[in-house]
Every structure is written in structure tokens, then in C-alpha cells.
Write a protein that holds these residues in place. Structure first.
Motif, PDB file in Angstrom:
ATOM      1  N   UNK A 139      45.260  26.493 -10.431  1.00  0.00           N
ATOM      2  CA  UNK A 139      44.680  27.888 -11.637  1.00  0.00           C
ATOM      3  C   UNK A 139      45.569  29.338 -11.815  1.00  0.00           C
ATOM      4  N   UNK A 140      45.372  29.773 -10.169  1.00  0.00           N
ATOM      5  CA  UNK A 140      46.611  30.564 -10.280  1.00  0.00           C
ATOM      6  C   UNK A 140      48.217  30.502 -10.304  1.00  0.00           C
ATOM      7  N   UNK A 141      48.224  29.103 -10.193  1.00  0.00           N
ATOM      8  CA  UNK A 141      49.632  28.633 -10.519  1.00  0.00           C
ATOM      9  C   UNK A 141      50.280  28.904 -12.317  1.00  0.00           C
ATOM     10  N   UNK A 142      49.171  28.591 -12.988  1.00  0.00           N
ATOM     11  CA  UNK A 142      48.860  28.882 -14.616  1.00  0.00           C
ATOM     12  C   UNK A 142      48.674  29.949 -14.568  1.00  0.00           C
ATOM     13  N   UNK A 143      48.315  30.692 -14.315  1.00  0.00           N
ATOM     14  CA  UNK A 143      47.930  31.784 -14.663  1.00  0.00           C
ATOM     15  C   UNK A 143      49.692  33.025 -14.648  1.00  0.00           C
ATOM     16  N   UNK A 144      49.592  32.793 -13.248  1.00  0.00           N
ATOM     17  CA  UNK A 144      51.083  33.221 -12.926  1.00  0.00           C
ATOM     18  C   UNK A 144      52.342  32.536 -14.003  1.00  0.00           C
ATOM     19  N   UNK A 145      52.130  31.307 -13.954  1.00  0.00           N
ATOM     20  CA  UNK A 145      53.168  31.115 -15.379  1.00  0.00           C
ATOM     21  C   UNK A 145      53.439  31.449 -16.122  1.00  0.00           C
ATOM     22  N   UNK A 146      51.569  31.494 -17.152  1.00  0.00           N
ATOM     23  CA  UNK A 146      51.629  32.371 -18.138  1.00  0.00           C
ATOM     24  C   UNK A 146      52.042  33.141 -18.556  1.00  0.00           C
ATOM     25  N   UNK A 147      52.368  34.917 -17.726  1.00  0.00           N
ATOM     26  CA  UNK A 147      52.728  35.187 -17.822  1.00  0.00           C
ATOM     27  C   UNK A 147      54.108  35.965 -17.518  1.00  0.00           C
ATOM     28  N   UNK A 182      56.274  30.810 -24.310  1.00  0.00           N
ATOM     29  CA  UNK A 182      55.594  29.860 -23.175  1.00  0.00           C
ATOM     30  C   UNK A 182      54.567  29.549 -23.365  1.00  0.00           C
ATOM     31  N   UNK A 183      52.854  28.758 -23.818  1.00  0.00           N
ATOM     32  CA  UNK A 183      51.928  29.520 -23.409  1.00  0.00           C
ATOM     33  C   UNK A 183      51.629  28.293 -22.096  1.00  0.00           C
ATOM     34  N   UNK A 184      51.145  28.928 -21.381  1.00  0.00           N
ATOM     35  CA  UNK A 184      50.191  27.815 -20.342  1.00  0.00           C
ATOM     36  C   UNK A 184      48.802  28.235 -20.230  1.00  0.00           C
ATOM     37  N   UNK A 185      48.719  27.125 -20.322  1.00  0.00           N
ATOM     38  CA  UNK A 185      47.313  26.338 -19.875  1.00  0.00           C
ATOM     39  C   UNK A 185      46.386  25.254 -19.848  1.00  0.00           C
ATOM     40  N   UNK A 220      54.685  24.506 -25.730  1.00  0.00           N
ATOM     41  CA  UNK A 220      53.364  24.316 -24.370  1.00  0.00           C
ATOM     42  C   UNK A 220      52.731  23.839 -23.354  1.00  0.00           C
ATOM     43  N   UNK A 221      52.621  24.385 -22.092  1.00  0.00           N
ATOM     44  CA  UNK A 221      52.675  23.415 -20.763  1.00  0.00           C
ATOM     45  C   UNK A 221      50.810  23.239 -20.890  1.00  0.00           C
ATOM     46  N   UNK A 222      50.837  22.135 -20.032  1.00  0.00           N
ATOM     47  CA  UNK A 222      49.081  22.025 -19.630  1.00  0.00           C
ATOM     48  C   UNK A 222      49.306  21.388 -18.193  1.00  0.00           C
ATOM     49  N   UNK A 223      48.029  21.836 -17.714  1.00  0.00           N
ATOM     50  CA  UNK A 223      47.686  21.242 -16.105  1.00  0.00           C
ATOM     51  C   UNK A 223      46.312  20.690 -16.643  1.00  0.00           C
ATOM     52  N   UNK A 224      45.861  19.829 -15.722  1.00  0.00           N
ATOM     53  CA  UNK A 224      45.133  18.781 -15.485  1.00  0.00           C
ATOM     54  C   UNK A 224      43.921  19.728 -13.854  1.00  0.00           C
ATOM     55  N   UNK A 225      43.018  20.909 -14.726  1.00  0.00           N
ATOM     56  CA  UNK A 225      42.426  21.496 -13.677  1.00  0.00           C
ATOM     57  C   UNK A 225      40.988  20.263 -13.279  1.00  0.00           C
ATOM     58  N   UNK A 226      39.794  21.645 -13.196  1.00  0.00           N
ATOM     59  CA  UNK A 226      38.996  20.716 -13.233  1.00  0.00           C
ATOM     60  C   UNK A 226      37.770  21.525 -12.884  1.00  0.00           C
ATOM     61  N   UNK A 227      36.215  21.440 -12.822  1.00  0.00           N
ATOM     62  CA  UNK A 227      35.340  22.062 -12.578  1.00  0.00           C
ATOM     63  C   UNK A 227      35.407  22.284 -11.170  1.00  0.00           C
ATOM     64  N   UNK A 228      36.455  21.851 -10.686  1.00  0.00           N
ATOM     65  CA  UNK A 228      36.208  21.666  -9.524  1.00  0.00           C
ATOM     66  C   UNK A 228      37.597  22.863  -8.641  1.00  0.00           C
ATOM     67  N   UNK A 229      37.909  22.915 -10.261  1.00  0.00           N
ATOM     68  CA  UNK A 229      39.469  24.295  -9.868  1.00  0.00           C
ATOM     69  C   UNK A 229      38.228  25.733 -10.152  1.00  0.00           C
TER      70      UNK A 229
END
Ligand SMILES: NC(=O)c1ccc[n+]([C@@H]2O[C@H](COP(=O)([O-])OP(=O)(O)OC[C@H]3O[C@@H](n4cnc5c(N)ncnc54)[C@H](O)[C@@H]3O)[C@@H](O)[C@H]2O)c1
Length: 266
Positions: free
Chosen positions: A170-178, A185-188, A143-152
Motif C-alpha cells: 500500500x505504501x509503495x502504491x501511494x508513493x508510485x502514484x505520486x 500513470x495511475x497506480x491503485x 494503469x498499474x494495479x496491485x493485489x493488496x488485501x484487507x490484511x493491508x
């Protein structure tokens, strides 16, 4: 298809204080072997946090490793050292480290824009890829988890460059998840709103200086827009991250989830 057992390692970057420290404390209580990380200049703060969490969580498998997340080599060597010192597979990477910038877009310098993207975006991609490579080799998911924000999710006045780094994450997270779903490996990401940390204290100071307002005004005016009626504490982030780190979220990937008291509703 259990893939992220608590006996595995969880690395949390930027965790000598603030949101990262609260998340590290929770993952240690969940039973993970935990790595706290921060920049070399914060070595003492990091050492103190390790000591404090060992006592408060009663988990002795907690270590601190300094590394600047914007440096790919330092991130890779942190991951290798974690596996060697804690003698376990890597299960979770929380790319939490980040910095802010209060500036109108037209006033932001090249250096400020580069630094923000270097830490908030390149730092995250370094952590995501270093973790993914190891997790793919291990063959047990992760599980890979990033700190985004409401500013994302939406632009914000005087936080334009910061917003751009979080949109990019956020774009990186969606593409990595794919790309990594085939390896389980889940990415959120978690998306905080207004969290009372050193980062927000600086944002409050800088916004008030820009607008000629007294200390606390910016925090107060943002807080007044929160449906749940208060700004958040770092501990408000830990439940979601604990969930995303665990197999309870085994069917969730590519998501940016708000923990903001209802400020932004998608
Ligand atoms: N505080 C908020 O309201 C808020 C809101 C939305 C998102 N976030 C995000 O949450 C994350 C944590 O924020 P916080 O409020 O706890 O911030 P903070 O400033 O209190 O703590 C961040 C930690 O990251 C460390 N750090 C900075 N650059 C680093 C680097 N290059 N390498 C390693 N460590 C580094 C800092 O030294 C610090 O200890 C950030 O990514 C931030 O953008 C915070």
C-alpha cells in the motif's frame, strides 16, 4: 486524455489460476491483448488457462509467459516479450501474484519472512517499475494495479508477516502514484477479503491445523463476519479491476479499494 485503450496490452501476474485468472478473463473480454503469467513450475496450468480463455472470451490475442515476479530481470524480459509478441503498447500491469503464510510472528523463520517479502513486495515493485519505465517511454499514460488485501489495512492474528507485506504494498502504491502522476500513470490496488481460491484453501488448512479444528472451520468463522453474507469468488474482483484498468477511473490514483463484502469499512 484517453490513455488506456483496450487495444493495448494488459499483463496479469500469477494468473494461471484463482483471482488472476478471473481478472485476465475479464480484461480479455474488455478487448485488451492479454498476457497470462505464472511461475515456470506452473507451465502446464498456464498453457491450459490460455487455451481456456481464448475459447471462452473469443479473444485470440492472449498469450502466456512464465516468469518469477521476484526476479527483476525475468519481469523485464516478460514485459519486452509481451510487447514484441502482441505488437501493441503496454496499457495495464496487474501485479496479482502473491503467496501467504500462516504463522505466529514469533514462530516465523528468516527464510519464510524473506520469501514472503520477495514475492509479495519485491515481486510487486518489479512489476510496477518494469511497467512504469515502458509506459513513461511510450508517453501515453497507463494503469498499474496491485493485489493488496484487507490484511493491508489491519493486522490479523497468525497472518502477521503476510499483513506486513500488504501494508508495504500500500505504501509503495501511494508513493508510485505520486511519482508517476505527471506521466498520467495511475497506480491503485484492489483489496480482497476472503476469496475461495487455492490460497484460501491452504490458509484454512494451516489455521485449522494450528487450532485443532476440522477442515473448513477457519473459512466458516471468517465468512460469518461478512456483512454481505457470503465469501467471495475470484470473479467478484474483476469488475473493480476492469474499472481501474479503464479510463472510467481516469481521476483515481493512489487508492486501496476493498472488495470484501463489507468486512472492513474505512
Ligand atoms: N484468496 C484470498 O482470499 C485473497 C485475499 C486477499 C488478497 N489476496 C491476494 O490476491 C492475489 C491472488 O491470490 P489468489 O487467492 O488467487 O492466490 P492463488 O494461490 O490461488 O494464485 C496465485 C498465483 O500466483 C502464482 N505465483 C506465486 N508466486 C509467484 C511468483 N513468484 N511469480 C509468478 N507467479 C507466482 C501462483 O503459482 C498462483 O498461480 C495474491 O496477491 C493474494 O495475496 C487473496
Amino acid at each position: 486524455m484517453a490513455s488506456v485503450l483496450p487495444s493495448k496490452i494488459a499483463i496479469i501476474t500469477g494468473s494461471a489460476r484463482g483471482i488472476g485468472k478471473a481478472i485476465a478473463s475479464r480484461l480479455a473480454r474488455d478487448g485488451f491483448k492479454v498476457v497470462l503469467n505464472d511461475i515456470p513450475a506452473n507451465q502446464k496450468l498456464l498453457d491450459d488457462a490460455v487455451k481456456e480463455l481464448k475459447l471462452s472470451t473469443k479473444n485470440s490475442n492472449i498469450i502466456g509467459i512464465t516468469a518469477d515476479v521476484s526476479d527483476r530481470k525475468q519481469v523485464e524480459s516478460m514485459v519486452n516479450q509481451a510487447i514484441k509478441d502482441l505488437n501493441a503498447p503496454l496499457g495495464v500491469m496487474v501485479a496479482n501474484a502473491g503467496i501467504s503464510l500462516i504463522k505466529k510472528i514469533v514462530d516465523s523463520t528468516d527464510e519464510e519472512i524473506d520469501l514472503l517479502f520477495k514475492v509479495n513486495f519485491k515481486g510487486a515493485i518489479n512489476c510496477y517499475t518494469a511497467a512504469a519505465k515502458v509506459m513513461i517511454d511510450q508517453g501515453e499514460g497507463g494503469s498499474i494495479i496491485g493485489a493488496c488485501s484487507i490484511a493491508g489495512h489491519r493486522g490479523m492474528d497468525s497472518l502477521g508477516v503476510y499483513c506486513a507485506t500488504k501494508f508495504a504494498l500500500k505504501g509503495l502504491t501511494q508513493s508510485s502514484a505520486l511519482e508517476w502522476a505527471c506521466h498520467n500513470i495511475r497506480v491503485n490496488t484492489y483489496c480482497p477479503g476472503i476469496v475461495a481460491t487455492d490460497m484460501w484453501e491452504k490458509i484454512d488448512n494451516d489455521l485449522n491445523a494450528m487450532n485443532n479444528k476440522p477442515k473448513g472451520s477457519a473459512m466458516e468463522s471468517y465468512s460469518n463476519t461478512i456483512p454481505l453474507g457470503r465469501n467471495s469468488r475470484p470473479q467478484d474482483m474483476e469488475g473493480l479491476v476492469s474499472f481501474l484498468a479503464s479510463d472510467n477511473s481516469a481521476y483515481i490514483t493512489g487508492q486501496a479499494i476493498n472488495v470484501d463484502g463489507g468486512m472492513v469499512m474505512n
